[in-house]
Design an enzyme around this catalytic site. Structure first.
Site, mmCIF file in Angstrom:
data_model
loop_
_atom_site.group_PDB
_atom_site.id
_atom_site.type_symbol
_atom_site.label_atom_id
_atom_site.label_comp_id
_atom_site.label_asym_id
_atom_site.label_seq_id
_atom_site.Cartn_x
_atom_site.Cartn_y
_atom_site.Cartn_z
ATOM 1 C CD GLU A 57 -3.024 -0.989 2.236
ATOM 2 O OE1 GLU A 57 -2.637 -1.275 3.386
ATOM 3 O OE2 GLU A 57 -4.183 -0.624 1.964
ATOM 4 C CD GLU A 102 -3.338 -6.650 3.429
ATOM 5 O OE1 GLU A 102 -3.308 -7.424 2.441
ATOM 6 O OE2 GLU A 102 -2.733 -5.556 3.455
#
Ligand code: NAI
Length: 692
Positions: free
Chosen positions: A102, A122
């Site tokens: 990210e 995740e």
């Protein structure tokens, strides 16, 4: 946390939070300050962000997820990074995962070393990328590819990321920093503006609904129990195309916070820490050559695992026919892996070349570690260990794969008990990840470390346990199986019990497992045991099935019937008739049994036995017990293991339930473990309990 260096007009910010550069709060704060400072400095024209040491950034600091987020949250840091007026280049190497990816997406340009591995794992923790990743990635590679990356949880190579357009350039220089600096200078010279993904449209259109369904099904198979995270990922990625960027980021953060606090994510985080592997307390002894004694089902599977991991193995069996069959099993199993695409033909050839065979125990003379997998009989094992003790070189480690026998009794026979240890593999040994490492009374610390290291190199999870009947896993299995058995005499059928336990999340119901392993295995073990309860009902159904010639899949009949060549359990009317007659004979009244009662009795039996193992010090932590049950026995990961599940329900509720069961069914099996009483009384949790 952040080292700042100047290279002419370029500022290089190196994230330095070993070992994985996790984006903990102090790192986020330092990164934000460093980016703002570089952006404000008049003599800086561009910025490079990179990771010091082995990785860019492997993700967030998972421990922080148990608490409320602390400012600056990553999402805000990334907003600032993206908003910087000067071009920011991310220089990627090693792990670029989760929050690390990210961060790379918030930078304006990306250059990667060949070695870099990029991913959003995740979902494995029941989470989603919560810092804008669900909004930025679709703007770079489209919705379908973004979903595939986030829902698979698997990383991709830098080359693949480059071909998808996630990485602008692959570094040609061996020195990534040099390549990143050259890239940054080029950007400055060309007068290129920062490329902010937030300002770009999402690439391509919505994917075919069939594709999304396929992805859903894939997650359900691969990561059962994380539906909330899966749906949040699908929702947020889709929103990238319909919502303004900031609204999409806010939605992602909101969903992330909800998932973070869910039982499933807490459970998966608990397992993440439980499965990090043992911390050795001594330096391992060097191991180059391994011996496996016994070329049966387990021995050949263990040999495959070792050879695949790069070890040279001598596989020994004193029965020539068994040896030939074992070697043949090694070959066909490795060839099947090639056919399934799990191994390249070259790797298969190399693997097979590492396995030698021997028909005499003398072939083990020069082995550094011998793993014994002969028949499960104490007399046979003692004889074998006496021979190994005489013949193996001093300092060689002698391990037994016994699943039920006393490691100390085996060790004593060797004449060098300090070198002896248990290595309890699970079947099929080349597939199953768990190894219970059983320390005997005299086992030397460096022997534990050696076996731990070999287990790790085999890509398996080693959990150190103490010596007792069944160790941790099978001793709990006996308690669980005892309830399964009693329930069948009281009125439940194998079909009902298995359906209930599979709905609870077990990979297979207890009766299908018994049929797969072979009911005769436990039958023989029970005949040798001297400490069984004096109870005519105890494992009576299993004994009855074996006595009726119903051994499980191998005879096409066990608790279930099997069509020839099929592994699918089918209801067996004959078994239901046997159960009825046996209940009558033993005077056990039959009744309709509610599904809830089945799940409660089976799972509470597991929890109580687990608590007792912890109290006795056979298991060192609740995490160890949970890792064993999730990796060796198909306990649902999204429930975190039997003891984490007890924590989720609340130990006092479990205690109350066990007391009630004691009133109904007697104290013999339903006396709460004193540790459960203690933990419930103090309002504690198993996961955080440790002996003084
Ligand atoms: P198996 O019967 O398939 O293989 C045993 C092999 O040992 C046979 O090939 C036999 O010829 C050989 N053998 C017997 N005595 C020997 C001796 N004195 N010297 C050399 N070779 C000898 O048995 P399996 O299932 O592979 O089990 C082996 C061990 O692994 C047992 O201790 C068992 O409890 C344990 N184990 C088995 C599991 C399973 O699911 N089958 C799971 C975990 C452990």
């Amino acid at each position: 946390m952040i080292a700042v260096e100047r290279h002419g007009e370029i500022a290089v910010l190196s994230i330095d939070n070993p070992p994985i550069n996790a984006l903990a709060q102090p790192v986020r704060k330092a990164l934000l300050d460093a980016v703002l400072a570089a952006d404000a400095a008049p003599d800086i024209r561009a910025v490079v962000i990179r990771g010091a040491a082995a990785h860019f950034v492997a993700g967030a600091d998972i421990r922080e997820f148990d608490e409320e987020p602390r400012a600056p949250v990553l999402s805000d840091v990334l907003t600032a990074v993206e908003a910087a007026s000067k071009p920011i280049v991310a220089a990627l190497h090693g792990a670029v995962l989760g929050g690390g990816l990210e961060l790379a997406l918030a930078c304006h340009f990306r250059i990667g070393a060949d070695s870099a591995s990029l991913g959003m794992p995740e979902i494995r923790l029941g989470l989603l990328p919560g810092s804008g990743g669900t909004q930025r990635l679709p703007r770079l590679i489209g919705i379908a590819q973004s979903l595939a990356l986030m829902l698979s949880g698997d990383p991709i190579t830098c080359e693949r990321a480059h071909s998808l357009g996630m990485v602008d350039r692959i570094a040609e220089l061996p020195d990534l920093l040099g390549a990143a600096l050259a890239f940054a200078r080029e950007i400055v010279a060309a007068g290129r503006r920062p490329r902010r993904l937030r300002d770009e449209p999402v690439r391509g259109g919505m994917p075919d609904p069939a594709f999304v369904e396929e992805q859903r099904a894939l997650v359900a198979r691969k990561f059962p129990g994380v539906d909330a995270a899966r749906e949040a990922i699908i929702e947020c990625v889709a929103a990238s195309a319909t919502e303004p960027f900031d609204a999409g980021v806010a939605l992602g953060r909101e969903r992330f916070n909800a998932c973070r606090q869910s039982d499933a994510s807490r459970a998966l985080r608990h397992l993440f820490f439980a499965e990090r592997g043992m911390r050795p307390r001594a330096a391992p002894r060097p191991v180059a050559t391994l011996g496996v004694l016994g070329a049966g089902t387990m021995g050949s599977g263990i040999a495959i695992s070792l050879a695949t991991a790069g070890f040279d193995v001598v596989l020994v069996d004193t029965q020539p026919a068994a040896l030939a069959a074992g070697i043949e099993r090694v070959r066909t199993t490795v060839e099947a892996s090639v056919a399934k695409g799990r191994m390249t033909p070259a790797a298969a050839t190399a693997t097979l070349s590492r396995v030698r065979s021997g028909d005499r125990i003398d072939a083990l003379q020069s082995a550094d570690l011998v793993i014994e997998a002969v028949f499960e009989s104490l007399a046979v094992k003692r004889e074998v260990f006496a021979a190994l003790g005489r013949l193996c070189r001093p300092g060689a480690v002698l391990a037994s794969n016994t699943s039920t026998l006393d490691i100390d009794a085996i060790a004593q026979a060797s004449g060098r008990a300090q070198d002896v240890i248990g290595m309890h593999f699970f079947s099929p040994a080349n597939i199953m990840r768990l190894v219970e490492i059983v320390r005997g009374r005299a086992t030397a610390p460096d022997v534990i470390a050696t076996v731990g290291e070999v287990t790790r190199r085999m890509g398996k999870l080693g959990v150190v346990v103490g010596n007792c009947f069944g160790f941790v896993g099978n001793r709990m299995l006996y308690a669980y199986g005892r309830e399964n058995q009693s329930l069948m005499l009281e009125g439940a059928t194998p079909t009902q019990i298995d359906a209930v336990m599979e709905r609870f999340g077990m990979a297979m119901g207890p009766n299908a497992v018994g049929d797969l392993a072979g009911l005769d295995v436990g039958y023989r073990v029970r005949r040798e045991r001297r400490d069984l309860p004096d109870d005519p009902r105890y494992y009576r159904v299993a004994d009855l099935l074996v006595e009726a010639g119903r051994l499980g899949q191998k005879t096409s009949r066990g608790a279930f019937d099997y069509m020839p060549g099929s592994r699918r359990p089918a209801r067996a009317p004959e078994v239901e008739a046997l159960l009825l007659a046996e209940s009558l004979r033993l005077g056990v009244p039959r009744r309709v049994i509610a599904d809830d009662e089945i799940a409660t009795r089976c799972v509470f039996a597991l929890i109580n036995e687990g608590a007792q193992l912890l109290a006795e010090g056979i298991a060192a932590s609740a995490g160890d017990i949970d890792a064993i049950w999730c990796n060796g026995y198909g306990f649902p990961r999204a429930r975190g293991g039997p003891l984490f599940y007890a924590d989720t329900l609340g130990p006092s509720l479990v205690l109350q339930g066990i007391r009630q069961l004691g009133e109904l069914h007697g104290a013999r099996y339903w006396t709460p473990s004193p540790l459960l009483v203690e933990i419930a009384g103090r309002g504690e949790k198993f996961a955080t309990w440790s002996p003084q």
